[in-house]
Design a protein around this motif. Structure first.
Motif, PDB file in Angstrom:
ATOM      1  N   HIS A 139       0.839  -1.205   0.000  1.00 16.51           N
ATOM      2  CA  HIS A 139       0.000   0.000   0.000  1.00 16.51           C
ATOM      3  C   HIS A 139       0.874   1.254   0.000  1.00 16.51           C
ATOM      4  O   HIS A 139       0.584   2.229  -0.709  1.00 16.51           O
ATOM      5  N   TYR A 140       1.920   1.247   0.772  1.00 12.16           N
ATOM      6  CA  TYR A 140       2.814   2.397   0.846  1.00 12.16           C
ATOM      7  C   TYR A 140       3.457   2.672  -0.513  1.00 12.16           C
ATOM      8  O   TYR A 140       3.529   3.821  -0.966  1.00 12.16           O
ATOM      9  N   GLU A 141       3.934   1.622  -1.173  1.00  5.36           N
ATOM     10  CA  GLU A 141       4.542   1.785  -2.491  1.00  5.36           C
ATOM     11  C   GLU A 141       3.547   2.383  -3.488  1.00  5.36           C
ATOM     12  O   GLU A 141       3.904   3.241  -4.301  1.00  5.36           O
ATOM     13  N   LYS A 142       2.281   1.948  -3.409  1.00  2.00           N
ATOM     14  CA  LYS A 142       1.243   2.503  -4.281  1.00  2.00           C
ATOM     15  C   LYS A 142       1.035   3.995  -3.989  1.00  2.00           C
ATOM     16  O   LYS A 142       0.853   4.803  -4.899  1.00  2.00           O
ATOM     17  N   LEU A 143       1.045   4.360  -2.710  1.00  2.00           N
ATOM     18  CA  LEU A 143       0.873   5.753  -2.320  1.00  2.00           C
ATOM     19  C   LEU A 143       2.028   6.603  -2.851  1.00  2.00           C
ATOM     20  O   LEU A 143       1.817   7.696  -3.382  1.00  2.00           O
ATOM     21  N   VAL A 144       3.248   6.114  -2.705  1.00  2.00           N
ATOM     22  CA  VAL A 144       4.413   6.858  -3.201  1.00  2.00           C
ATOM     23  C   VAL A 144       4.282   7.089  -4.701  1.00  2.00           C
ATOM     24  O   VAL A 144       4.484   8.204  -5.199  1.00  2.00           O
ATOM     25  N   HIS A 145       3.914   6.047  -5.437  1.00  2.00           N
ATOM     26  CA  HIS A 145       3.727   6.156  -6.887  1.00  2.00           C
ATOM     27  C   HIS A 145       2.638   7.182  -7.210  1.00  2.00           C
ATOM     28  O   HIS A 145       2.807   8.042  -8.081  1.00  2.00           O
ATOM     29  N   PHE A 146       1.517   7.136  -6.497  1.00  2.00           N
ATOM     30  CA  PHE A 146       0.403   8.070  -6.713  1.00  2.00           C
ATOM     31  C   PHE A 146       0.853   9.506  -6.458  1.00  2.00           C
ATOM     32  O   PHE A 146       0.550  10.415  -7.226  1.00  2.00           O
ATOM     33  N   LYS A 148       3.888  10.799  -6.514  1.00  2.00           N
ATOM     34  CA  LYS A 148       4.835  11.275  -7.525  1.00  2.00           C
ATOM     35  C   LYS A 148       4.116  11.664  -8.807  1.00  2.00           C
ATOM     36  O   LYS A 148       4.445  12.663  -9.445  1.00  2.00           O
ATOM     37  N   LYS A 149       3.108  10.873  -9.172  1.00  2.00           N
ATOM     38  CA  LYS A 149       2.374  11.107 -10.415  1.00  2.00           C
ATOM     39  C   LYS A 149       1.412  12.285 -10.291  1.00  2.00           C
ATOM     40  O   LYS A 149       1.348  13.136 -11.175  1.00  2.00           O
ATOM     41  N   ASN A 150       0.631  12.356  -9.214  1.00  2.00           N
ATOM     42  CA  ASN A 150      -0.455  13.324  -9.091  1.00  2.00           C
ATOM     43  C   ASN A 150      -0.135  14.559  -8.260  1.00  2.00           C
ATOM     44  O   ASN A 150      -0.893  15.525  -8.306  1.00  2.00           O
ATOM     45  N   ASN A 151       0.901  14.516  -7.492  1.00  2.00           N
ATOM     46  CA  ASN A 151       1.195  15.644  -6.608  1.00  2.00           C
ATOM     47  C   ASN A 151       2.698  15.758  -6.408  1.00  2.00           C
ATOM     48  O   ASN A 151       3.200  15.589  -5.301  1.00  2.00           O
ATOM     49  N   PRO A 152       3.423  16.077  -7.475  1.00  2.00           N
ATOM     50  CA  PRO A 152       4.879  16.071  -7.390  1.00  2.00           C
ATOM     51  C   PRO A 152       5.441  17.132  -6.434  1.00  2.00           C
ATOM     52  O   PRO A 152       6.559  16.977  -5.946  1.00  2.00           O
ATOM     53  N   ASP A 153       4.687  18.169  -6.137  1.00  2.00           N
ATOM     54  CA  ASP A 153       5.158  19.211  -5.235  1.00  2.00           C
ATOM     55  C   ASP A 153       4.877  18.896  -3.762  1.00  2.00           C
ATOM     56  O   ASP A 153       5.266  19.660  -2.882  1.00  2.00           O
ATOM     57  N   GLY A 154       4.189  17.782  -3.488  1.00  2.00           N
ATOM     58  CA  GLY A 154       3.847  17.405  -2.113  1.00  2.00           C
ATOM     59  C   GLY A 154       2.658  18.178  -1.613  1.00  2.00           C
ATOM     60  O   GLY A 154       2.011  18.904  -2.358  1.00  2.00           O
ATOM     61  N   GLY A 155       2.309  18.024  -0.366  1.00  2.00           N
ATOM     62  CA  GLY A 155       1.179  18.722   0.211  1.00  2.00           C
ATOM     63  C   GLY A 155      -0.016  17.820   0.384  1.00  2.00           C
ATOM     64  O   GLY A 155       0.021  16.628   0.090  1.00  2.00           O
TER      65      GLY A 155
END
Length: 158
Positions: A139-146, A148-155
């Motif tokens: 699940h964590y790996e999926k979140l990291v991928h998501f 990076k793809k959808n919110n590269p600036d974080g937040g």
């Protein structure tokens, strides 16, 4: 201390009636608040283990006896806190008394066969748990991928 700080609350003197009442409660195995004392539960554990666990073991009292069941559970919880927080939640004297009975703190896990270990390795490689659910790491790996793809600036993501 120079400021007059008191480290402990001063206890008022007890009347003869209060001392007498405390003595009666102690004899009955209860505390001032009417709860059952540690020693009373311990004595019950001694009897329970003689009847059900004469060689010691991982004690499981009947759930119907809620107070005793919770007390046994609390002893294990406090023992784990002793180790985790390096502070005595359960005194050494009490730990020693329970261990002399053969009281086990953790449930013993049966040895795993080679097949079971192999199966666990396969499940881990697939990102699933023993019960077939997806592991936390997956699940964590999926979140990291998501992220990076959808919110590269974080937040915050909704």
């Amino acid at each position: 201390e120079r400021l007059g700080f008191l480290w402990e609350k001063e206890q008022p003197e007890k009347s003869e009636d209060e001392e007498s009442q405390e003595g009666e409660q102690e004899a009955q195995g209860t505390t001032r608040r009417g709860t059952i004392s540690w020693d009373t539960h311990y004595e019950k554990l001694v009897r329970f283990m003689k009847e059900n666990y004469p060689d010691g073991g991982f004690v499981r009292p009947p759930i119907a006896d809620t107070k005793f069941y919770n007390w046994v559970s609390t002893q294990r919880s406090q023992y784990r806190k002793n180790a985790a927080f390096k502070k005595p939640c359960l005194t050494d004297d009490r730990v020693e008394k329970l261990e002399r009975l053969g009281f086990l703190w953790e449930k013993e896990q049966p040895e795993k066969s080679e097949d079971e270990e192999s199966q666990e390795g396969e499940q881990e490689a697939q990102g699933t748990t023993r019960r077939g659910t997806i592991s936390w790491d997956t699940h964590y790996e999926k979140l990291v991928h998501f992220m990076k793809k959808n919110n590269p600036d974080g937040g915050f993501v909704r």
